[in-house]
Design a protein around this motif. Structure first.
Motif, PDB file in Angstrom:
ATOM      1  N   GLN A 157      -1.195 -11.245   2.751  1.00 33.21           N
ATOM      2  CA  GLN A 157      -0.546 -12.518   3.059  1.00 33.21           C
ATOM      3  C   GLN A 157       0.977 -12.377   3.084  1.00 33.21           C
ATOM      4  O   GLN A 157       1.681 -13.229   3.633  1.00 33.21           O
ATOM      5  N   LYS A 158       1.488 -11.286   2.506  1.00 34.64           N
ATOM      6  CA  LYS A 158       2.933 -11.037   2.505  1.00 34.64           C
ATOM      7  C   LYS A 158       3.352 -10.107   3.648  1.00 34.64           C
ATOM      8  O   LYS A 158       4.519  -9.744   3.752  1.00 34.64           O
ATOM      9  N   ALA A 159       2.378  -9.727   4.495  1.00 37.59           N
ATOM     10  CA  ALA A 159       2.640  -8.682   5.483  1.00 37.59           C
ATOM     11  C   ALA A 159       2.438  -9.154   6.916  1.00 37.59           C
ATOM     12  O   ALA A 159       1.632 -10.038   7.202  1.00 37.59           O
ATOM     13  N   GLU A 160       3.195  -8.513   7.794  1.00 31.55           N
ATOM     14  CA  GLU A 160       2.999  -8.651   9.238  1.00 31.55           C
ATOM     15  C   GLU A 160       2.538  -7.291   9.750  1.00 31.55           C
ATOM     16  O   GLU A 160       3.212  -6.278   9.543  1.00 31.55           O
ATOM     17  N   PHE A 161       1.380  -7.260  10.414  1.00 32.02           N
ATOM     18  CA  PHE A 161       0.823  -6.021  10.931  1.00 32.02           C
ATOM     19  C   PHE A 161       1.120  -5.922  12.425  1.00 32.02           C
ATOM     20  O   PHE A 161       0.820  -6.845  13.191  1.00 32.02           O
ATOM     21  N   VAL A 162       1.689  -4.793  12.830  1.00 31.29           N
ATOM     22  CA  VAL A 162       2.178  -4.644  14.199  1.00 31.29           C
ATOM     23  C   VAL A 162       1.661  -3.340  14.803  1.00 31.29           C
ATOM     24  O   VAL A 162       1.737  -2.286  14.168  1.00 31.29           O
ATOM     25  N   CYS A 163       1.137  -3.430  16.031  1.00 32.91           N
ATOM     26  CA  CYS A 163       0.758  -2.224  16.759  1.00 32.91           C
ATOM     27  C   CYS A 163       1.953  -1.817  17.610  1.00 32.91           C
ATOM     28  O   CYS A 163       2.260  -2.468  18.616  1.00 32.91           O
ATOM     29  N   ALA A 164       2.646  -0.765  17.193  1.00 30.89           N
ATOM     30  CA  ALA A 164       3.872  -0.351  17.884  1.00 30.89           C
ATOM     31  C   ALA A 164       4.199   1.096  17.532  1.00 30.89           C
ATOM     32  O   ALA A 164       3.713   1.629  16.532  1.00 30.89           O
TER      33      ALA A 164
END
Length: 270
Positions: A157-164
């Motif tokens: 909930q504290k994270a942003e997951f990014v495909c990059a």
């Protein structure tokens, strides 16, 4: 504080080294990981926010699924963990389904199944982008990591997951953040090479480019910590960083007694 295990098996996972990594990670409001892997560093640090990236779309989709609907995921994934699916024919049928389904949710369920049932928990794709790790064969009983999934979903909930890509993530890093890089390690020998990940090679040029990006961020007061094997090459690439040599055990080996200690390098740019 008790260490939190990741719910995925992972080649090069940092669970055994996490105390050493934490010791050298600077303080900040945001931890950025361009190579998040299974997330052991994320799970065992206490930053206010996280940006966690990987080039593997399947991995990032899995993390977002668990972040957004953990209870449903656990209920649906548990069904796959049964004696009938712990057999060769069932494994290859499910692996084939994983490679051809267009549903991110189905892929997320099957990613966990494949990770826990395949050979040594490896994550490897062929040139067509198809998961191609063979069946593990020798697992009498396959562990379903419910507790670890719950812990991950709460922290997520504290994270942003990014495909990059790593360079995109690092170029976008902002002041006030700390960057931790755990790239595919430089091989210690030809037979141990593991530079191909998700159908993309991470070669010498990438290793050098990563060091350059770290130097540039440090000049902007954005500290970067990189982990890698401790070799003549890595010491040369990271010569402008503060170097710390540490010892760890390989996290994945088909024979537990074969998990030998190796020297790793933590390079801090600050």
């Amino acid at each position: 504080m008790k260490k939190q295990r990741a719910f995925l098996k992972w080649a090069g996972g940092k669970y055994s080294l996490v105390e050493q990594i934490i010791k050298h990670l600077p303080e900040g409001d945001l931890l950025v990981e361009p190579f998040v892997g299974a997330g052991s560093v994320f799970l065992n640090t206490n930053y206010e926010r996280y940006i966690l990236a990987d080039i593997n779309h399947d991995l990032i989709a899995l993390f977002n699924t668990i972040k957004e609907q953990p209870e449903k995921f656990i209920d649906d994934a548990r069904v796959l963990f049964n004696p009938q699916n712990n057999q060769t024919a069932a494994f290859y049928e499910l692996r084939n389904f994983f490679n051809y389904t267009k549903s991110d949710y189905q892929k997320s369920l099957l990613f966990l199944y494949l990770n826990r049932h395949c050979y040594n928990g490896l994550c490897r794709y062929n040139s067509k982008g198809e998961f191609n790790v063979p069946f593990g064969q020798n697992y009498d009983r396959v562990y379903f990591p419910e507790d670890e999934i719950i812990a991950f979903s709460e922290k997520a909930q504290k994270a942003e997951f990014v495909c990059a890509s790593y360079h995109s993530v690092m170029q976008n890093a902002q002041k006030g953040s700390v960057v931790y890089c755990d790239p595919p390690y430089v091989p210690l020998s030809v037979s141990s090479s593991f530079t191909s990940y998700y159908s993309i090679d991470f070669g010498i040029d990438d290793q050098k480019n990563l060091a350059t990006l770290a130097e540039n961020l440090a000049k902007k007061d954005i500290p970067v910590l990189i982990s890698n094997h401790d070799t003549t090459d890595t010491r040369d690439w990271y010569q402008h960083a503060k170097l710390h040599s540490v010892t760890s055990r390989r996290s994945i080996n088909s024979n537990g007694s074969g998990r030998k200690k190796i020297d790793e390098l933590l390079a801090l740019y600050s």
